[in-house]
Scaffold this motif. Structure first.
Motif, PDB file in Angstrom:
ATOM      1  N   LEU A  34      46.273  17.291  23.063  1.00 28.00           N
ATOM      2  CA  LEU A  34      46.360  16.029  22.333  1.00 28.00           C
ATOM      3  C   LEU A  34      45.013  15.666  21.725  1.00 28.00           C
ATOM      4  O   LEU A  34      44.941  15.183  20.585  1.00 28.00           O
ATOM      5  CB  LEU A  34      46.845  14.919  23.261  1.00 28.00           C
ATOM      6  CG  LEU A  34      47.348  13.636  22.605  1.00 28.00           C
ATOM      7  CD1 LEU A  34      48.490  13.917  21.636  1.00 28.00           C
ATOM      8  CD2 LEU A  34      47.804  12.663  23.673  1.00 28.00           C
ATOM      9  N   ALA A  35      43.938  15.919  22.451  1.00 21.16           N
ATOM     10  CA  ALA A  35      42.597  15.665  21.910  1.00 21.16           C
ATOM     11  C   ALA A  35      42.304  16.573  20.724  1.00 21.16           C
ATOM     12  O   ALA A  35      41.761  16.127  19.703  1.00 21.16           O
ATOM     13  CB  ALA A  35      41.549  15.855  23.003  1.00 21.16           C
ATOM     14  N   LEU A  36      42.677  17.852  20.839  1.00 19.64           N
ATOM     15  CA  LEU A  36      42.503  18.778  19.712  1.00 19.64           C
ATOM     16  C   LEU A  36      43.280  18.297  18.492  1.00 19.64           C
ATOM     17  O   LEU A  36      42.785  18.341  17.364  1.00 19.64           O
ATOM     18  CB  LEU A  36      42.979  20.178  20.085  1.00 19.64           C
ATOM     19  CG  LEU A  36      42.019  21.076  20.833  1.00 19.64           C
ATOM     20  CD1 LEU A  36      42.734  22.351  21.284  1.00 19.64           C
ATOM     21  CD2 LEU A  36      40.831  21.425  19.971  1.00 19.64           C
ATOM     22  N   SER A  37      44.491  17.851  18.740  1.00 19.71           N
ATOM     23  CA  SER A  37      45.336  17.365  17.647  1.00 19.71           C
ATOM     24  C   SER A  37      44.721  16.146  16.979  1.00 19.71           C
ATOM     25  O   SER A  37      44.717  16.039  15.750  1.00 19.71           O
ATOM     26  CB  SER A  37      46.722  17.028  18.189  1.00 19.71           C
ATOM     27  OG  SER A  37      47.489  16.372  17.220  1.00 19.71           O
ATOM     28  N   ALA A  38      44.190  15.242  17.767  1.00 20.63           N
ATOM     29  CA  ALA A  38      43.629  13.999  17.226  1.00 20.63           C
ATOM     30  C   ALA A  38      42.326  14.224  16.483  1.00 20.63           C
ATOM     31  O   ALA A  38      42.057  13.561  15.483  1.00 20.63           O
ATOM     32  CB  ALA A  38      43.415  12.999  18.357  1.00 20.63           C
ATOM     33  N   HIS A  39      41.511  15.154  16.970  1.00 20.49           N
ATOM     34  CA  HIS A  39      40.164  15.300  16.409  1.00 20.49           C
ATOM     35  C   HIS A  39      40.005  16.437  15.419  1.00 20.49           C
ATOM     36  O   HIS A  39      39.020  16.479  14.692  1.00 20.49           O
ATOM     37  CB  HIS A  39      39.145  15.465  17.541  1.00 20.49           C
ATOM     38  CG  HIS A  39      39.067  14.261  18.417  1.00 20.49           C
ATOM     39  ND1 HIS A  39      38.548  13.056  18.005  1.00 20.49           N
ATOM     40  CD2 HIS A  39      39.474  14.054  19.698  1.00 20.49           C
ATOM     41  CE1 HIS A  39      38.625  12.174  18.976  1.00 20.49           C
ATOM     42  NE2 HIS A  39      39.191  12.757  20.021  1.00 20.49           N
ATOM     43  N   ILE A  42      44.322  19.930  12.887  1.00 18.78           N
ATOM     44  CA  ILE A  42      44.808  21.286  12.649  1.00 18.78           C
ATOM     45  C   ILE A  42      46.286  21.296  12.301  1.00 18.78           C
ATOM     46  O   ILE A  42      46.690  21.849  11.289  1.00 18.78           O
ATOM     47  CB  ILE A  42      44.546  22.204  13.867  1.00 18.78           C
ATOM     48  CG1 ILE A  42      43.055  22.412  14.065  1.00 18.78           C
ATOM     49  CG2 ILE A  42      45.224  23.546  13.697  1.00 18.78           C
ATOM     50  CD1 ILE A  42      42.703  23.216  15.301  1.00 18.78           C
ATOM     51  N   SER A  43      47.094  20.694  13.161  1.00 17.15           N
ATOM     52  CA  SER A  43      48.520  20.792  12.943  1.00 17.15           C
ATOM     53  C   SER A  43      49.263  19.743  13.754  1.00 17.15           C
ATOM     54  O   SER A  43      48.860  19.382  14.857  1.00 17.15           O
ATOM     55  CB  SER A  43      49.001  22.186  13.356  1.00 17.15           C
ATOM     56  OG  SER A  43      50.392  22.260  13.342  1.00 17.15           O
ATOM     57  N   GLU A  47      50.334  18.266  18.399  1.00 14.99           N
ATOM     58  CA  GLU A  47      50.752  16.988  18.970  1.00 14.99           C
ATOM     59  C   GLU A  47      52.110  17.123  19.657  1.00 14.99           C
ATOM     60  O   GLU A  47      52.320  16.579  20.744  1.00 14.99           O
ATOM     61  CB  GLU A  47      50.816  15.919  17.893  1.00 14.99           C
ATOM     62  CG  GLU A  47      51.104  14.544  18.442  1.00 14.99           C
ATOM     63  CD  GLU A  47      51.042  13.457  17.384  1.00 14.99           C
ATOM     64  OE1 GLU A  47      51.503  12.346  17.692  1.00 14.99           O
ATOM     65  OE2 GLU A  47      50.554  13.705  16.271  1.00 14.99           O
ATOM     66  N   THR A  48      53.011  17.869  19.056  1.00 19.35           N
ATOM     67  CA  THR A  48      54.318  18.099  19.669  1.00 19.35           C
ATOM     68  C   THR A  48      54.168  18.824  21.000  1.00 19.35           C
ATOM     69  O   THR A  48      54.793  18.450  21.998  1.00 19.35           O
ATOM     70  CB  THR A  48      55.225  18.912  18.725  1.00 19.35           C
ATOM     71  OG1 THR A  48      55.385  18.182  17.502  1.00 19.35           O
ATOM     72  CG2 THR A  48      56.578  19.183  19.354  1.00 19.35           C
ATOM     73  N   ALA A  49      53.339  19.862  21.023  1.00 25.59           N
ATOM     74  CA  ALA A  49      53.114  20.607  22.266  1.00 25.59           C
ATOM     75  C   ALA A  49      52.503  19.703  23.333  1.00 25.59           C
ATOM     76  O   ALA A  49      52.917  19.738  24.498  1.00 25.59           O
ATOM     77  CB  ALA A  49      52.211  21.808  22.004  1.00 25.59           C
ATOM     78  N   LEU A  93      53.669  27.066  20.021  1.00 20.01           N
ATOM     79  CA  LEU A  93      53.169  26.050  19.089  1.00 20.01           C
ATOM     80  C   LEU A  93      51.641  26.018  19.049  1.00 20.01           C
ATOM     81  O   LEU A  93      51.038  25.929  17.976  1.00 20.01           O
ATOM     82  CB  LEU A  93      53.698  24.669  19.476  1.00 20.01           C
ATOM     83  CG  LEU A  93      55.193  24.412  19.309  1.00 20.01           C
ATOM     84  CD1 LEU A  93      55.538  23.005  19.779  1.00 20.01           C
ATOM     85  CD2 LEU A  93      55.631  24.618  17.879  1.00 20.01           C
ATOM     86  N   ILE A  94      51.027  26.090  20.225  1.00 23.02           N
ATOM     87  CA  ILE A  94      49.562  26.018  20.295  1.00 23.02           C
ATOM     88  C   ILE A  94      48.911  27.247  19.665  1.00 23.02           C
ATOM     89  O   ILE A  94      47.979  27.128  18.863  1.00 23.02           O
ATOM     90  CB  ILE A  94      49.102  25.825  21.755  1.00 23.02           C
ATOM     91  CG1 ILE A  94      49.523  24.440  22.257  1.00 23.02           C
ATOM     92  CG2 ILE A  94      47.589  26.011  21.885  1.00 23.02           C
ATOM     93  CD1 ILE A  94      49.384  24.244  23.750  1.00 23.02           C
ATOM     94  N   THR A  95      49.388  28.447  20.023  1.00 25.73           N
ATOM     95  CA  THR A  95      48.774  29.661  19.453  1.00 25.73           C
ATOM     96  C   THR A  95      49.015  29.745  17.954  1.00 25.73           C
ATOM     97  O   THR A  95      48.143  30.205  17.211  1.00 25.73           O
ATOM     98  CB  THR A  95      49.282  30.942  20.143  1.00 25.73           C
ATOM     99  OG1 THR A  95      50.707  30.987  20.063  1.00 25.73           O
ATOM    100  CG2 THR A  95      48.834  31.005  21.592  1.00 25.73           C
ATOM    101  N   ASN A  96      50.156  29.273  17.489  1.00 24.78           N
ATOM    102  CA  ASN A  96      50.423  29.282  16.052  1.00 24.78           C
ATOM    103  C   ASN A  96      49.491  28.321  15.330  1.00 24.78           C
ATOM    104  O   ASN A  96      48.962  28.634  14.256  1.00 24.78           O
ATOM    105  CB  ASN A  96      51.884  28.932  15.780  1.00 24.78           C
ATOM    106  CG  ASN A  96      52.295  29.229  14.356  1.00 24.78           C
ATOM    107  OD1 ASN A  96      51.642  29.982  13.663  1.00 24.78           O
ATOM    108  ND2 ASN A  96      53.389  28.632  13.924  1.00 24.78           N
ATOM    109  N   ALA A  97      49.262  27.141  15.913  1.00 23.87           N
ATOM    110  CA  ALA A  97      48.389  26.155  15.280  1.00 23.87           C
ATOM    111  C   ALA A  97      46.925  26.600  15.287  1.00 23.87           C
ATOM    112  O   ALA A  97      46.207  26.421  14.305  1.00 23.87           O
ATOM    113  CB  ALA A  97      48.521  24.814  15.986  1.00 23.87           C
ATOM    114  N   LEU A  98      46.481  27.197  16.392  1.00 24.42           N
ATOM    115  CA  LEU A  98      45.066  27.561  16.513  1.00 24.42           C
ATOM    116  C   LEU A  98      44.723  28.902  15.884  1.00 24.42           C
ATOM    117  O   LEU A  98      43.631  29.077  15.331  1.00 24.42           O
ATOM    118  CB  LEU A  98      44.651  27.569  17.991  1.00 24.42           C
ATOM    119  CG  LEU A  98      44.704  26.229  18.718  1.00 24.42           C
ATOM    120  CD1 LEU A  98      44.323  26.399  20.183  1.00 24.42           C
ATOM    121  CD2 LEU A  98      43.795  25.204  18.042  1.00 24.42           C
TER     122      LEU A  98
END
Length: 134
Positions: A34-39, A42-43, A47-49, A93-98
């Motif tokens: 969630l912190a990665l998503s907010a800051h 990326i994708s 946030e969904t994950a 979801l996470i590996t696809n986003a990152l």
């Protein structure tokens, strides 16, 4: 003065320990995601994950506590299928986003189906809850 011995404590269900670990991992990874998503921006899939991980962390706690106080035969299956589904769905979801590539084809849908199956198993398990026998 001699003190009377206390009765031995009830043994801790192994599933309780396992669920506590799963809950802690899901919560920690959910917060980081969630912190990665907010800051990072990326994708939205991050946030969904994160939401899926954070929604399921208390469920693992509940399953663990239930396993300590009641006997529900389907709880180990429910826990494993939920953990596997969460790992596949959120991991994809996470590996696809990152990294721009998911775990493997159909990982998220398989994980999502496992999550649905685990919730149905949890509901079916409620039909047969009995006191725990030592």
């Amino acid at each position: 003065m001699i003190k009377p011995m206390a009765p031995p404590p009830e043994p801790t269900a192994g599933l309780l320990r396992f669920c506590l670990v799963l809950s802690g991992i899901a919560g920690a990874v959910g917060i980081v995601t969630l912190a990665l998503s907010a800051h990072s921006g990326i994708s939205a899939s991050l946030e969904t994950a994160a939401q899926m991980l954070l929604f399921h962390a208390p469920v693992f706690l509940g399953i663990g506590v239930l396993s300590q106080i009641r006997q529900v035969l389907i709880l180990p299956f429910t826990t494993l299928s939920m953990a596997t589904g969460l790992t596949l769905f959120c991991g994809d979801l996470i590996t696809n986003a990152l990294f721009g590539d998911g775990l493997f084809p159909m990982a998220a849908p398989i994980g999502g189906m496992l999550l649905i199956v685990s919730w149905i198993a949890l509901a079916l398990g409620a039909l047969r809850v009995v006191p725990r026998q030592s």
